[in-house]
Structures are given as structure tokens and as C-alpha cells.
Design an enzyme around this catalytic site. Structure first.
Site, PDB file in Angstrom:
ATOM      1  N   ALA A  75     -25.043 -20.947   2.244  1.00 22.59           N
ATOM      2  CA  ALA A  75     -24.796 -21.321   3.642  1.00 22.59           C
ATOM      3  C   ALA A  75     -25.536 -22.625   3.900  1.00 22.59           C
ATOM      4  O   ALA A  75     -26.507 -22.956   3.200  1.00 22.59           O
ATOM      5  CB  ALA A  75     -25.301 -20.225   4.558  1.00 22.59           C
ATOM      6  N   GLY A 118     -24.914 -17.609  -0.042  1.00 24.03           N
ATOM      7  CA  GLY A 118     -23.574 -17.328   0.496  1.00 24.03           C
ATOM      8  C   GLY A 118     -22.492 -17.731  -0.489  1.00 24.03           C
ATOM      9  O   GLY A 118     -21.390 -17.163  -0.474  1.00 24.03           O
ATOM     10  N   GLU A 141     -32.143 -16.836  -1.325  1.00 23.73           N
ATOM     11  CA  GLU A 141     -32.508 -16.869   0.097  1.00 23.73           C
ATOM     12  C   GLU A 141     -33.992 -16.590   0.317  1.00 23.73           C
ATOM     13  O   GLU A 141     -34.593 -17.045   1.284  1.00 23.73           O
ATOM     14  CB  GLU A 141     -31.684 -15.838   0.887  1.00 23.73           C
ATOM     15  CG  GLU A 141     -30.209 -16.172   1.041  1.00 23.73           C
ATOM     16  CD  GLU A 141     -29.328 -15.597  -0.053  1.00 23.73           C
ATOM     17  OE1 GLU A 141     -29.827 -15.318  -1.177  1.00 23.73           O
ATOM     18  OE2 GLU A 141     -28.121 -15.423   0.198  1.00 23.73           O
TER      19      GLU A 141
HETATM   20  N1  DAK Z   1     -27.385 -26.225   2.613  1.00 23.35           N
HETATM   21  C1  DAK Z   1     -27.393 -27.507   3.016  1.00 23.35           C
HETATM   22  N2  DAK Z   1     -27.512 -28.553   2.151  1.00 23.35           N
HETATM   23  C2  DAK Z   1     -27.639 -28.263   0.844  1.00 23.35           C
HETATM   24  C3  DAK Z   1     -27.634 -26.940   0.356  1.00 23.35           C
HETATM   25  C4  DAK Z   1     -27.487 -25.864   1.316  1.00 23.35           C
HETATM   26  N3  DAK Z   1     -27.430 -24.591   0.957  1.00 23.35           N
HETATM   27  N4  DAK Z   1     -27.787 -26.992  -0.985  1.00 23.35           N
HETATM   28  C5  DAK Z   1     -27.867 -28.287  -1.326  1.00 23.35           C
HETATM   29  N5  DAK Z   1     -27.773 -29.064  -0.227  1.00 23.35           N
HETATM   30  C6  DAK Z   1     -27.807 -30.526  -0.169  1.00 23.35           C
HETATM   31  C7  DAK Z   1     -29.192 -31.064  -0.417  1.00 23.35           C
HETATM   32  O1  DAK Z   1     -29.980 -31.025   0.763  1.00 23.35           O
HETATM   33  C8  DAK Z   1     -28.894 -32.484  -0.873  1.00 23.35           C
HETATM   34  O2  DAK Z   1     -28.587 -33.244   0.263  1.00 23.35           O
HETATM   35  P1  DAK Z   1     -29.155 -34.763   0.389  1.00 23.35           P
HETATM   36  O3  DAK Z   1     -30.618 -34.654   0.251  1.00 23.35           O
HETATM   37  O4  DAK Z   1     -28.513 -35.487  -0.768  1.00 23.35           O
HETATM   38  O5  DAK Z   1     -28.677 -35.216   1.727  1.00 23.35           O
HETATM   39  C9  DAK Z   1     -27.594 -32.308  -1.660  1.00 23.35           C
HETATM   40  O6  DAK Z   1     -27.038 -31.065  -1.235  1.00 23.35           O
HETATM   41  C10 DAK Z   1     -27.832 -32.235  -3.160  1.00 23.35           C
HETATM   42  O7  DAK Z   1     -28.803 -31.222  -3.391  1.00 23.35           O
HETATM   43  P2  DAK Z   1     -30.157 -31.501  -4.228  1.00 23.35           P
HETATM   44  O8  DAK Z   1     -30.556 -32.929  -4.141  1.00 23.35           O
HETATM   45  O9  DAK Z   1     -31.143 -30.480  -3.796  1.00 23.35           O
HETATM   46  O10 DAK Z   1     -29.627 -31.217  -5.701  1.00 23.35           O
HETATM   47  P3  DAK Z   1     -30.435 -30.639  -6.914  1.00 23.35           P
HETATM   48  O11 DAK Z   1     -29.516 -30.738  -8.080  1.00 23.35           O
HETATM   49  O12 DAK Z   1     -31.796 -31.257  -7.033  1.00 23.35           O
HETATM   50  O13 DAK Z   1     -30.678 -29.090  -6.571  1.00 23.35           O
HETATM   51  C11 DAK Z   1     -29.992 -26.874  -5.820  1.00 23.35           C
HETATM   52  C12 DAK Z   1     -29.580 -28.252  -6.466  1.00 23.35           C
HETATM   53  C13 DAK Z   1     -28.717 -26.092  -5.611  1.00 23.35           C
HETATM   54  C14 DAK Z   1     -30.902 -26.137  -6.785  1.00 23.35           C
HETATM   55  C15 DAK Z   1     -30.747 -27.162  -4.489  1.00 23.35           C
HETATM   56  O14 DAK Z   1     -29.941 -28.051  -3.705  1.00 23.35           O
HETATM   57  C16 DAK Z   1     -30.983 -25.923  -3.707  1.00 23.35           C
HETATM   58  O15 DAK Z   1     -31.945 -25.184  -3.981  1.00 23.35           O
HETATM   59  N6  DAK Z   1     -30.168 -25.670  -2.667  1.00 23.35           N
HETATM   60  C17 DAK Z   1     -30.358 -24.567  -1.773  1.00 23.35           C
HETATM   61  C18 DAK Z   1     -29.873 -23.288  -2.418  1.00 23.35           C
HETATM   62  C19 DAK Z   1     -30.088 -22.097  -1.511  1.00 23.35           C
HETATM   63  O16 DAK Z   1     -31.235 -21.793  -1.122  1.00 23.35           O
HETATM   64  N7  DAK Z   1     -29.015 -21.378  -1.154  1.00 23.35           N
HETATM   65  C20 DAK Z   1     -29.080 -20.254  -0.265  1.00 23.35           C
HETATM   66  C21 DAK Z   1     -28.963 -20.705   1.177  1.00 23.35           C
HETATM   67  S1  DAK Z   1     -29.103 -19.349   2.339  1.00 23.35           S
HETATM   68  C22 DAK Z   1     -24.314 -15.441   6.859  1.00 23.35           C
HETATM   69  C23 DAK Z   1     -23.612 -15.491   5.668  1.00 23.35           C
HETATM   70  C24 DAK Z   1     -24.224 -16.036   4.553  1.00 23.35           C
HETATM   71  C25 DAK Z   1     -25.514 -16.520   4.613  1.00 23.35           C
HETATM   72  C26 DAK Z   1     -26.197 -16.464   5.797  1.00 23.35           C
HETATM   73  C27 DAK Z   1     -25.593 -15.913   6.924  1.00 23.35           C
HETATM   74  N8  DAK Z   1     -23.715 -14.872   8.041  1.00 23.35           N
HETATM   75  C28 DAK Z   1     -22.340 -14.419   7.947  1.00 23.35           C
HETATM   76  C29 DAK Z   1     -24.358 -14.887   9.269  1.00 23.35           C
HETATM   77  C30 DAK Z   1     -26.074 -17.142   3.433  1.00 23.35           C
HETATM   78  C31 DAK Z   1     -27.281 -17.712   3.396  1.00 23.35           C
HETATM   79  C32 DAK Z   1     -27.581 -18.651   2.306  1.00 23.35           C
HETATM   80  O17 DAK Z   1     -26.775 -18.926   1.461  1.00 23.35           O
END
Ligand code: DAK
Length: 267
Positions: A75, A118, A141
Site C-alpha cells: 500500500a 498489500g 508491515e
Molecule cells: N509506498 C509508497 N512508496 C513506495 C513504496 C510504498 N509501499 N515502496 C517503495 N516506494 C517508493 C520509494 O519511496 C521510492 O520513491 P522515491 O524515493 O524514488 O520518490 C521508490 O518507490 C523506489 O523505492 P526505493 O528507492 O526504496 O527502492 P529500493 O530498491 O531501495 O527498495 C523496497 C525497494 C521495496 C525494499 C523499499 O522501497 C521498501 O521497503 N518499500 C516499502 C515496502 C513495504 O513496507 N511495504 C508494505 C507497506 S504497508 C489496507 C490494505 C492493505 C494495506 C493496508 C491497508 N486496507 C484495505 C485498509 C497494506 C499495507 C502495506 O502494504
């Protein structure tokens, strides 16, 4: 492939791209700059396009793909960071996810790169999952102070078992594609350059199957997730009888007996 009429967009870039290839409807997630982070607008357009393909008599199977670097990294954290609990409640985003759960036609996921949070939950809503050997799959998460909220604790645990699910959800561990295959989380793993072609091949094969049987078989398999064995078997039996009311059952069995190829009509 034929491009489908564009959906109304809220930004300059379309958040999803849709096209058709024969009886296969293809949807590409299209926020490459943020690794296809799933914001509410994208999710709502995705649900809308899935429903449109589900209702389209010319389509039998749907493919969802990301790009090589990311299926979806979760997400949109930037979007969620601004929300209060009441904002989240009022938005009722789960309603969008529930719409996707109701899609009857089979969905093939073409997964390359990151499938996180997500993104992993979206992948698990798909039916056949073709993963590139580059895929990295997880529910991280916990690293941002929350936990999976769109089915991750339940679907991942049912797919891979408690011990692996705990490792992934509590520890934020990413699974490799090979591990995901070994644990039963994905259907196939292929070299990076073939992941989309292989997903399309799988979808084209499904699209040739008798459609009612496809939809009903999908329903029966999903029933196994939320029923005990005897209830599930009872449910399966009723659906099995039901298929004897289709023209495709008559055609499929006659064709076998007559040693010819069946000509399915999807009814
Ligand atoms: N959200 C927003 N931006 C994201 C993102 C995300 N989940 N993942 C990556 N990006 C963005 C980064 O901020 C970066 O943007 P800029 O800095 O270039 O502007 C760009 O994508 C490239 O990412 P990185 O520079 O970080 O790239 P790396 O290769 O160094 O790292 C990575 C890749 C995937 C390991 C890292 O980006 C990362 O850790 N991303 C976050 C992964 C994460 O924590 N995912 C879980 C998010 S929480 C719901 C339904 C579902 C959910 C919630 C509620 N409801 C129905 C209510 C789900 C929640 C989640 O998924």
C-alpha cells in the site's frame, strides 16, 4: 493485443493499463516510480476493471501484471502516513478488496520483483501465480509499525503454514521465488525474461476451458480456505452436480466418447 477504453483517471499517468488478447483481459499496474504502490485510486480502478472483464462475455480469464522491478511494493505508505484510524475507517477501503474477492473468472498473476505487504495480499487474491525467479515476496508491515490488514495473516498462513508465516510477518523476512514455490505460495517460477509470456500462456490455456466449469471450480477451491473438510466436500459435491446442467458438460463428454476435440460454448 487490443487496448481497452481508458478508465477515468485522477492523475496524468493512468494508474492501470488494460488490454485484451483474445479471450484474456490483461491489467498492468502502472505506478513504476513508486514500485506500483497501491493507493486507493489505483485499487478502485483495478476493482472496476476486474469487474468489467468479469462481466464481459468475450473474456474468460484475467491477467494482472506489474513490471520487471515490482509487482507491487505494498500500500502507498505516503498516503497511509497521513491517515488517522477514523480516516481509515471512513474510507472503507476493504470494500474495494472485497469487490476483487468476488471476481468469478480465474485471475493469473504475473509477478516479478517486489510483491510486498498489500502487494503480497493482492497476489494471494489471484488464482494462478506465475513468478519470475527475481520475485521477492513478503509482509514487511511490521517495519512501519503495523501488520497485514488485507488478508496477509490469514491467507499467507493457510498457504505456507504457521512457522513460515510467523517468520515472514513478525520478522519481515522476504521469501525468494524458489522458497515461495517450495512453500506452495506461488504456482510456477520461471526465468525473469519469461514471467509475463508464461503467465499469458497459462491464461490462454485457461481461456480455452469451459467457462462455467472454470468459475465453479475456482469457487470450490476457494471454499477449501474457509470450511472444514466435510463441509467443503459437501459443497464440492453440489457444485459438481450443478455442472451437469451445462451444455459444455454434454459437449465435453460427447467429444471424449466420439474421440474429437470439444467445442465449448461457455454455458
Ligand atoms: N509506498 C509508497 N512508496 C513506495 C513504496 C510504498 N509501499 N515502496 C517503495 N516506494 C517508493 C520509494 O519511496 C521510492 O520513491 P522515491 O524515493 O524514488 O520518490 C521508490 O518507490 C523506489 O523505492 P526505493 O528507492 O526504496 O527502492 P529500493 O530498491 O531501495 O527498495 C523496497 C525497494 C521495496 C525494499 C523499499 O522501497 C521498501 O521497503 N518499500 C516499502 C515496502 C513495504 O513496507 N511495504 C508494505 C507497506 S504497508 C489496507 C490494505 C492493505 C494495506 C493496508 C491497508 N486496507 C484495505 C485498509 C497494506 C499495507 C502495506 O502494504
Amino acid at each position: 493485443m487490443t487496448a481497452v477504453e481508458a478508465k477515468p483517471m485522477t492523475t496524468d499517468e493512468p494508474l492501470i493499463l488494460s488490454e485484451t488478447d483474445g479471450r484474456v483481459g490483461v491489467i498492468r499496474l502502472n505506478r513504476p516510480k513508486v514500485l506500483n504502490a497501491l493507493n486507493p485510486q489505483l485499487m478502485s480502478q483495478l476493482a472496476e476493471q476486474l469487474e468489467a472483464f468479469d462481466a464481459d462475455d468475450g473474456i474468460s480469464c484475467i491477467v494482472i501484471s506489474g513490471n520487471e522491478r515490482a509487482w507491487a511494493a505494498g500500500a502507498d505508505i505516503g498516503d497511509m502516513a497521513k491517515q488517522s484510524a477514523i480516516d481509515m475507517y471512513e474510507r472503507d477501503q476493504f470494500a474495494t478488496w472485497d469487490r476483487m474477492k468476488r471476481i468469478k473468472k480465474p485471475i493469473v498473476a504475473a509477478v516479478s520483483g517486489y510483491a510486498l505487504g498489500g502487494g503480497c495480499e493482492l497476489m494471494m487474491l489471484c488464482d494462478v501465480i506465475v513468478a519470475s525467479e527475481t520475485a521477492q515476496i513478503g509482509q514487511p508491515e511490521i517495519n512501519i509499525g503495523v501488520m497485514p490488514g488485507a488478508g496477509g495473516t490469514q491467507r499467507l498462513t493457510k498457504a505456507v503454514g504457521k512457522a513460515i508465516a510467523m517468520d515472514v510477518i513478525l520478522g519481515g523476512r522476504f521469501l525468494t521465488a524458489k522458497e515461495a514455490l517450495q512453500f506452495g505460495l506461488v504456482s510456477r517460477v520461471v526465468p525473469a525474461e519469461h514471467y509475463f509470456t508464461e503467465a499469458m500462456r497459462a491464461a490462454q490455456k485457461l481461456a480455452k476451458m469451459p467457462l462455467t466449469a472454470l468459475k465453479i471450480a475456482k469457487e470450490a477451491v476457494l471454499k477449501a480456505h474457509d470450511s472444514n473438510l466435510s463441509d467443503g466436500l459437501e459443497y464440492e459435491r453440489k457444485l459438481f452436480y450443478l455442472l451437469f446442467a451445462t451444455e459444455d458438460q454434454k459437449e465435453g463428454m460427447s467429444a471424449f466418447v466420439e474421440k474429437r476435440k470439444p467445442n465449448f460454448k461457455g454455458r
